[in-house]
Scaffold this active site. Structure first.
Site, PDB file in Angstrom:
ATOM      1  N   ASP A  37      14.309  21.816   5.826  1.00  0.00           N
ATOM      2  CA  ASP A  37      14.734  20.655   5.039  1.00  0.00           C
ATOM      3  C   ASP A  37      14.403  20.847   3.575  1.00  0.00           C
ATOM      4  O   ASP A  37      14.006  21.926   3.152  1.00  0.00           O
ATOM      5  CB  ASP A  37      14.190  19.344   5.610  1.00  0.00           C
ATOM      6  CG  ASP A  37      12.811  19.501   6.158  1.00  0.00           C
ATOM      7  OD1 ASP A  37      12.008  20.112   5.438  1.00  0.00           O
ATOM      8  OD2 ASP A  37      12.545  19.050   7.288  1.00  0.00           O
ATOM      9  N   LYS A  59      17.648  15.977   3.590  1.00  0.00           N
ATOM     10  CA  LYS A  59      18.449  15.057   2.785  1.00  0.00           C
ATOM     11  C   LYS A  59      18.654  15.650   1.412  1.00  0.00           C
ATOM     12  O   LYS A  59      17.740  16.143   0.793  1.00  0.00           O
ATOM     13  CB  LYS A  59      17.686  13.739   2.606  1.00  0.00           C
ATOM     14  CG  LYS A  59      17.758  12.875   3.813  1.00  0.00           C
ATOM     15  CD  LYS A  59      17.067  11.560   3.523  1.00  0.00           C
ATOM     16  CE  LYS A  59      16.443  11.066   4.814  1.00  0.00           C
ATOM     17  NZ  LYS A  59      15.238  10.344   4.644  1.00  0.00           N
ATOM     18  N   MET A 174       4.311   9.679   0.460  1.00  0.00           N
ATOM     19  CA  MET A 174       5.544   8.888   0.574  1.00  0.00           C
ATOM     20  C   MET A 174       5.345   7.450   0.085  1.00  0.00           C
ATOM     21  O   MET A 174       5.928   6.519   0.626  1.00  0.00           O
ATOM     22  CB  MET A 174       6.028   8.837   2.040  1.00  0.00           C
ATOM     23  CG  MET A 174       6.331  10.200   2.620  1.00  0.00           C
ATOM     24  SD  MET A 174       6.906  10.120   4.308  1.00  0.00           S
ATOM     25  CE  MET A 174       5.379   9.912   5.194  1.00  0.00           C
TER      26      MET A 174
HETATM   27  N1  SAH Z   1       4.044  17.571   6.154  1.00  0.00           N
HETATM   28  C1  SAH Z   1       3.973  17.377   4.715  1.00  0.00           C
HETATM   29  C2  SAH Z   1       4.192  15.930   4.326  1.00  0.00           C
HETATM   30  C3  SAH Z   1       5.550  15.412   4.704  1.00  0.00           C
HETATM   31  S1  SAH Z   1       5.778  13.769   4.203  1.00  0.00           S
HETATM   32  C4  SAH Z   1       2.650  17.922   4.205  1.00  0.00           C
HETATM   33  O1  SAH Z   1       1.754  18.242   4.994  1.00  0.00           O
HETATM   34  O2  SAH Z   1       2.508  18.073   2.995  1.00  0.00           O
HETATM   35  C5  SAH Z   1       6.569  13.986   2.645  1.00  0.00           C
HETATM   36  C6  SAH Z   1       5.669  13.530   1.541  1.00  0.00           C
HETATM   37  O3  SAH Z   1       4.709  14.516   1.265  1.00  0.00           O
HETATM   38  C7  SAH Z   1       6.337  13.278   0.213  1.00  0.00           C
HETATM   39  O4  SAH Z   1       6.932  11.997   0.149  1.00  0.00           O
HETATM   40  C8  SAH Z   1       5.175  13.353  -0.732  1.00  0.00           C
HETATM   41  O5  SAH Z   1       4.391  12.193  -0.700  1.00  0.00           O
HETATM   42  C9  SAH Z   1       4.369  14.451  -0.100  1.00  0.00           C
HETATM   43  N2  SAH Z   1       4.632  15.767  -0.677  1.00  0.00           N
HETATM   44  C10 SAH Z   1       5.053  16.860  -0.038  1.00  0.00           C
HETATM   45  N3  SAH Z   1       5.100  17.912  -0.877  1.00  0.00           N
HETATM   46  C11 SAH Z   1       4.696  17.459  -2.076  1.00  0.00           C
HETATM   47  C12 SAH Z   1       4.497  18.057  -3.339  1.00  0.00           C
HETATM   48  N4  SAH Z   1       4.745  19.341  -3.547  1.00  0.00           N
HETATM   49  N5  SAH Z   1       4.056  17.297  -4.356  1.00  0.00           N
HETATM   50  C13 SAH Z   1       3.781  15.992  -4.165  1.00  0.00           C
HETATM   51  N6  SAH Z   1       3.941  15.374  -2.990  1.00  0.00           N
HETATM   52  C14 SAH Z   1       4.387  16.099  -1.956  1.00  0.00           C
END
Ligand code: SAH
Length: 514
Positions: A37, A59, A174
């Site tokens: 994704d 998305k 998020m």
């Molecule tokens: N599994 C992922 C999180 C998925 S939920 C993890 O462990 O990081 C998706 C959310 O993760 C986004 O809305 C944001 O809040 C956060 N996120 C993921 N990558 C990010 C990044 N590089 N910088 C800031 N927020 C991030």
């Protein structure tokens, strides 16, 4: 019975492709299908084998995202076909990644799976912003919550109050859209308005933005700086700390799109990445060889009659020697021949085959090569110029003025490869926003870039620094309507890297972050 496949749920890390685990990379390198994704880096997708099917389920503007049930079903179907599938997920698969739902579907279909944990953005984006999740005497714990479901009815969930009263570092994923609700909820639970807060957008990525403030002013700052998703909200004393790295690489934060044939771009990628740049392949060219064509065959059979061989690219050197070996010949067939090369990269390639270049002009340009040759050859000389079909005519013009005889033979051609992947992501329309530099390494590469829709191609280069390896490439680019901004002084990969480093350091020196 057909062999069953397997699904690997691989954590891709927070964004910086260097932050995937070694095990995750191993799985990627040997899978038959990858389901990814929008948080997945293009660079990671480049690591998969050529035959691997890439399926985008995220998305992005203009594309329908797949529902979770459809993704589950897709994974099951792929594995049932016997495929080794990587389900690549941002961060860690189990941190708000819906990895568990996918596993339940796989279990139900009795499909083997493996979970490869990843570096979660909940920790890594903070680290990249210089915010430690814990710090002695300041924060003894860190807590991660989703901000996503908070405002479904515009209210906070019942366990929010317990969460808000914790003393450690509070981290919301998020949650950007619900920041005002989070702030007021925390203050209602007694957090002072002066509690430090920070928001990190695109943590660990070149476009990283960090906004710091406190509960009272963070929302206004987020708006002022136009912070967008994906972003993480951090609340607590550690949000005021700044331990961001100080020992930066020369190309830190610099985003470079590269074009060319794999043999060139592979090395350029390595060089620029090792200098800290974020590098992406923008346009891949493939090499079509004509070394077994009649004219090249005739040249190989008549090597005795030549006194010079002129190489205008490293590709020509490689192809020439491949052909020589295929002819059943070896280096002894070249003992009497002198070599001219256009630049250092070409001369270095020749050296790999055990030959020193007898002549390389000071300025790595075809016109200088031709002028230099003119001074060195007599009417007794016969030159072989095995090169690309789009080789510069300047060489011919100058050689035509001499009395020497020469054969200009097409040895190879470079062609554009399909862009299916880019189309799938619907993102090439606006490369301006994604890159600081774009590199061109050959006239054919420049031509190929403008091939389909030259106006759109021109537009896509607006505001970007266009870097060329040498004058010939720059001329081809200009013929397509765009002047090069930087031309490498040295016709080589190092030359391109040097030009970018120098420009980037001038640009970033004195520029302070948000
Ligand atoms: N599994 C992922 C999180 C998925 S939920 C993890 O462990 O990081 C998706 C959310 O993760 C986004 O809305 C944001 O809040 C956060 N996120 C993921 N990558 C990010 C990044 N590089 N910088 C800031 N927020 C991030």
């Amino acid at each position: 019975m057909k062999e069953r496949g397997i699904v690997y749920l691989v954590g891709a890390g927070p964004g910086d492709p260097g932050l995937i685990t070694e095990k995750g990379m191993l799985r990627l390198k040997s899978c038959d299908a990858v389901v990814y994704d929008s948080l997945a880096s293009d660079l990671l997708l480049k690591a998969v084998p050529d035959h691997c099917e890439k399926i985008y389920v995220g998305k992005r503007a203009g594309f329908h995202s797949m529902k979770q049930e459809e993704i589950n079903q897709l994974l099951v179907e792929l594995a049932e076909k016997g495929r080794k599938v990587v389900r690549l997920k941002g961060g860690d698969p189990f941190v708000f990644g819906r990895g568990g739902e996918e596993i339940l579907a796989l279990k139900k279909a009795d499909i083997p799976y493996e979970v490869v944990s990843g570096v979660t953005s909940a920790v890594a984006a903070l680290a990249s912003a210089g915010i430690p999740v814990t710090h002695r005497a300041i924060s003894r714990s860190f807590h991660v919550m989703t901000g996503h479901t908070l405002s479904e009815e515009g209210t906070l969930p019942p366990d929010f109050n317990a969460f808000a009263s914790l003393s450690g570092t509070l981290i919301f994923l998020m949650g950007l859209g619900n920041l005002p609700l989070i702030v007021s909820g925390l203050m209602d639970q007694g957090k002072p308005g002066t509690t430090p807060a920070a928001v990190i957008e695109n943590g660990t990525l070149p476009g990283q933005k960090v906004v710091r403030g406190n509960l009272l002013d963070i929302q206004q700052k987020v708006e002022a700086f136009g912070v967008k998703s994906p972003a993480i909200i951090v609340v607590g004393e550690t949000a005021a700390l700044d331990f961001s790295s100080t020992g930066k690489q020369p190309l830190e934060g610099c985003r470079i799109g590269i074009t060319g044939t794999p043999s060139f771009t592979g090395k350029l990628h390595k060089e620029l990445s090792s200098l800290g740049g974020t590098v992406e392949y923008l346009l891949s060219l493939s090499l079509q060889s004509y070394r077994s064509d009649e004219r090249m065959q005739a040249a190989y059979e008549d090597l005795k009659s030549y006194t010079w061989i002129v190489f205008t690219s490293a590709n020509a050197v490689r192809e020439f020697f491949l052909g020589l070996m295929e002819q059943g010949e070896d280096h002894r067939a070249l003992g009497h021949i002198k070599f001219a090369t256009v630049g250092k990269g070409t001369a270095d390639e020749l050296l790999k085959y055990g030959f020193r270049s007898d002549y390389t002009p000071k300025h790595y340009q075809v016109i200088d090569l031709a002028e230099g040759l003119r001074e060195r050859i007599t009417k007794h000389d016969r030159l072989l110029i095995p090169r690309s079909s789009r080789g510069s005519r300047e060489l011919n013009q100058i050689l035509n003025e001499t009395e020497a005889d020469y054969d200009d033979v097409v040895l190879y051609d470079v062609r554009k490869e399909g862009r299916e992947e880019e189309q799938a992501k619907g993102k090439r329309a606006d490369i301006t926003k994604e890159f600081d530099y774009i590199t061109f390494a050959s006239a054919s590469g420049a031509d190929a870039f403008f091939e389909e829709d030259s106006l759109a191609a021109l537009k896509s280069l607006e505001g970007l620094m266009v870097v060329c390896i040498g004058d010939i490439t720059a001329q081809a680019l200009e013929a397509n309507g765009r002047k090069a901004d930087l031309i490498a002084k040295e016709y080589s990969i190092q030359g391109v890297a040097k030009a970018i480093c120098q420009h980037w350091s001038e640009k970033t020196n004195g520029r302070k972050g948000v």
